[in-house]
Structure formats: structure tokens, C-alpha cells
Design a protein around this motif. Structure first.
Motif, PDB file in Angstrom:
ATOM      1  N   THR A 164      -4.009   7.772   4.206  1.00 46.69           N
ATOM      2  CA  THR A 164      -4.129   6.410   4.725  1.00 46.69           C
ATOM      3  C   THR A 164      -5.556   6.023   5.114  1.00 46.69           C
ATOM      4  N   SER A 165      -6.536   6.739   4.619  1.00 51.66           N
ATOM      5  CA  SER A 165      -7.932   6.392   4.912  1.00 51.66           C
ATOM      6  C   SER A 165      -8.257   4.979   4.451  1.00 51.66           C
ATOM      7  N   CYS A 166      -7.698   4.577   3.325  1.00 55.17           N
ATOM      8  CA  CYS A 166      -7.937   3.233   2.797  1.00 55.17           C
ATOM      9  C   CYS A 166      -7.387   2.164   3.737  1.00 55.17           C
ATOM     10  N   VAL A 167      -6.262   2.456   4.346  1.00 56.69           N
ATOM     11  CA  VAL A 167      -5.632   1.504   5.268  1.00 56.69           C
ATOM     12  C   VAL A 167      -6.541   1.243   6.455  1.00 56.69           C
ATOM     13  N   ALA A 168      -7.151   2.299   6.962  1.00 53.94           N
ATOM     14  CA  ALA A 168      -7.997   2.201   8.159  1.00 53.94           C
ATOM     15  C   ALA A 168      -9.207   1.298   7.960  1.00 53.94           C
ATOM     16  N   VAL A 169      -9.707   1.166   6.731  1.00 57.40           N
ATOM     17  CA  VAL A 169     -10.914   0.372   6.498  1.00 57.40           C
ATOM     18  C   VAL A 169     -10.647  -1.019   5.940  1.00 57.40           C
ATOM     19  N   CYS A 170      -9.407  -1.317   5.616  1.00 58.93           N
ATOM     20  CA  CYS A 170      -9.085  -2.622   5.026  1.00 58.93           C
ATOM     21  C   CYS A 170      -9.244  -3.733   6.078  1.00 58.93           C
ATOM     22  N   PRO A 171     -10.159  -4.683   5.840  1.00 55.85           N
ATOM     23  CA  PRO A 171     -10.400  -5.730   6.848  1.00 55.85           C
ATOM     24  C   PRO A 171      -9.298  -6.777   6.947  1.00 55.85           C
ATOM     25  N   VAL A 172      -8.414  -6.835   5.959  1.00 54.09           N
ATOM     26  CA  VAL A 172      -7.345  -7.840   5.996  1.00 54.09           C
ATOM     27  C   VAL A 172      -5.957  -7.220   6.087  1.00 54.09           C
ATOM     28  N   ASP A 173      -5.891  -5.912   6.333  1.00 50.00           N
ATOM     29  CA  ASP A 173      -4.613  -5.214   6.497  1.00 50.00           C
ATOM     30  C   ASP A 173      -3.629  -5.505   5.360  1.00 50.00           C
ATOM     31  N   CYS A 174      -4.097  -5.322   4.118  1.00 48.67           N
ATOM     32  CA  CYS A 174      -3.219  -5.612   2.978  1.00 48.67           C
ATOM     33  C   CYS A 174      -2.715  -4.353   2.285  1.00 48.67           C
ATOM     34  N   ILE A 175      -2.956  -3.171   2.861  1.00 50.30           N
ATOM     35  CA  ILE A 175      -2.465  -1.929   2.266  1.00 50.30           C
ATOM     36  C   ILE A 175      -1.296  -1.420   3.091  1.00 50.30           C
ATOM     37  N   ASN A 176      -0.176  -1.228   2.430  1.00 48.29           N
ATOM     38  CA  ASN A 176       1.048  -0.835   3.118  1.00 48.29           C
ATOM     39  C   ASN A 176       1.797   0.229   2.331  1.00 48.29           C
ATOM     40  N   GLY A 177       2.923   0.617   2.878  1.00 49.26           N
ATOM     41  CA  GLY A 177       3.783   1.588   2.214  1.00 49.26           C
ATOM     42  C   GLY A 177       3.753   2.904   2.955  1.00 49.26           C
ATOM     43  N   PRO A 178       4.477   3.838   2.502  1.00 51.60           N
ATOM     44  CA  PRO A 178       5.229   3.836   1.266  1.00 51.60           C
ATOM     45  C   PRO A 178       6.582   3.140   1.355  1.00 51.60           C
ATOM     46  N   GLU A 231       8.964  14.671   1.836  1.00 46.40           N
ATOM     47  CA  GLU A 231       9.365  13.261   1.834  1.00 46.40           C
ATOM     48  C   GLU A 231       8.316  12.382   1.144  1.00 46.40           C
ATOM     49  N   LEU A 232       7.068  12.791   1.214  1.00 50.78           N
ATOM     50  CA  LEU A 232       5.988  12.024   0.615  1.00 50.78           C
ATOM     51  C   LEU A 232       5.764  12.341  -0.865  1.00 50.78           C
ATOM     52  N   SER A 233       6.427  13.343  -1.383  1.00 52.10           N
ATOM     53  CA  SER A 233       6.142  13.840  -2.727  1.00 52.10           C
ATOM     54  C   SER A 233       6.248  12.793  -3.834  1.00 52.10           C
ATOM     55  N   ASP A 234       7.081  11.782  -3.654  1.00 50.26           N
ATOM     56  CA  ASP A 234       7.215  10.753  -4.683  1.00 50.26           C
ATOM     57  C   ASP A 234       6.819   9.364  -4.171  1.00 50.26           C
ATOM     58  N   LYS A 235       6.101   9.336  -3.066  1.00 44.33           N
ATOM     59  CA  LYS A 235       5.716   8.076  -2.424  1.00 44.33           C
ATOM     60  C   LYS A 235       4.235   7.780  -2.640  1.00 44.33           C
ATOM     61  N   GLN A 236       3.869   6.518  -2.425  1.00 46.39           N
ATOM     62  CA  GLN A 236       2.475   6.107  -2.502  1.00 46.39           C
ATOM     63  C   GLN A 236       2.259   4.870  -1.642  1.00 46.39           C
ATOM     64  N   LEU A 237       1.016   4.442  -1.529  1.00 51.55           N
ATOM     65  CA  LEU A 237       0.668   3.221  -0.826  1.00 51.55           C
ATOM     66  C   LEU A 237       0.508   2.094  -1.846  1.00 51.55           C
ATOM     67  N   TYR A 238       0.461   0.853  -1.348  1.00 55.14           N
ATOM     68  CA  TYR A 238       0.368  -0.312  -2.222  1.00 55.14           C
ATOM     69  C   TYR A 238      -0.562  -1.349  -1.613  1.00 55.14           C
ATOM     70  N   ILE A 239      -1.210  -2.130  -2.473  1.00 55.24           N
ATOM     71  CA  ILE A 239      -2.097  -3.207  -2.023  1.00 55.24           C
ATOM     72  C   ILE A 239      -1.420  -4.538  -2.320  1.00 55.24           C
ATOM     73  N   ASN A 240      -1.309  -5.382  -1.300  1.00 53.29           N
ATOM     74  CA  ASN A 240      -0.698  -6.691  -1.483  1.00 53.29           C
ATOM     75  C   ASN A 240      -1.650  -7.562  -2.310  1.00 53.29           C
ATOM     76  N   PRO A 241      -1.244  -7.944  -3.528  1.00 55.09           N
ATOM     77  CA  PRO A 241      -2.143  -8.685  -4.408  1.00 55.09           C
ATOM     78  C   PRO A 241      -2.444 -10.107  -3.946  1.00 55.09           C
ATOM     79  N   ILE A 242      -1.638 -10.632  -3.073  1.00 56.71           N
ATOM     80  CA  ILE A 242      -1.886 -11.977  -2.550  1.00 56.71           C
ATOM     81  C   ILE A 242      -2.902 -11.928  -1.411  1.00 56.71           C
ATOM     82  N   GLU A 243      -2.838 -10.895  -0.597  1.00 56.10           N
ATOM     83  CA  GLU A 243      -3.704 -10.792   0.572  1.00 56.10           C
ATOM     84  C   GLU A 243      -5.044 -10.106   0.309  1.00 56.10           C
ATOM     85  N   CYS A 244      -5.131  -9.316  -0.750  1.00 58.18           N
ATOM     86  CA  CYS A 244      -6.352  -8.570  -1.059  1.00 58.18           C
ATOM     87  C   CYS A 244      -7.515  -9.526  -1.324  1.00 58.18           C
TER      88      CYS A 244
END
Length: 102
Positions: A15-29, A46-59
Motif C-alpha cells: 500500500t505504499s502507493c496509497v500513502a502518497v496519492c494526493p487524491v486518495d483514488c487507490i483502493n482495494g482489494p 488471503e491476499l494471494s489473489d488480491k490487488q489494489l485498484y486506481i479509480n479512473p475517474i478520480e485519478c
């Protein structure tokens, strides 16, 4: 056009990417508004098949997330994801937010 988190994130879910996102558009899993907070309570299994996602509207395409990703899973846009043979991740990112790409 939006940044897209690709298949390299699956199982990593750092979740390092989440911590630096200025508009909080990275979520999940799981939670579309949770900013990845559920990751800390999940086991590696539990995380083995999970990932994070970027909201394309908010990015805002600032790129702050890219250098923070330890597995280079973030594409600069949908075209780059397609060129890298990872169009599936475009649909997963959009679909996570209930959206459809084109």
C-alpha cells in the motif's frame, strides 16, 4: 485516461502507493473507498489473489504512485497496459469501481 494497476500487484498488495496519492483514488482489494486499509488485517494467503485498484475517474495522473510501487505494477495509462499485454487489468480496474472501459 488513467493510471492502471497491473497484474504484478496481485498477491503483493503493497500500500505504499496509497500513502502518497494526493487524491486518495487507490483502493482495494475489497473496499472501493477503503484506501487499502483492509490489507493490514489480511493474511498472506488471503491476499494471494488480491490487488489494489486506481479509480479512473478520480485519478489526476500526477504519477506520485509510480515510484512507490515495489513491483512496478502501475501503468501510466490504458495504452501502456495494452502494449504490455495486460489489457485484463484495465477491465479489472474499471470494473472494481462499477465502470466499463470504452
Amino acid at each position: 485516461m488513467s493510471f492502471i494497476i497491473g497484474k504484478s500487484c496481485v498477491g503483493c498488495v503493497d500500500t505504499s502507493c496509497v500513502a502518497v496519492c494526493p487524491v486518495d483514488c487507490i483502493n482495494g482489494p475489497i473496499d472501493i473507498n477503503g484506501l487499502g486499509k483492509e490489507v493490514k488485517d489480511m493474511t498472506k494467503e488471503e491476499l494471494s489473489d488480491k490487488q489494489l485498484y486506481i479509480n479512473p475517474i478520480e485519478c489526476i495522473k500526477c504519477g506520485a504512485c509510480v515510484p512507490e510501487c515495489p513491483v512496478d505494477a502501475i501503468y501510466r495509462d490504458e495504452t501502456e497496459a495494452i502494449d504490455m499485454g495486460d489489457s485484463e487489468s484495465i477491465n479489472k480496474n474499471y470494473g472494481f469501481y462499477g465502470l466499463k472501459f470504452n
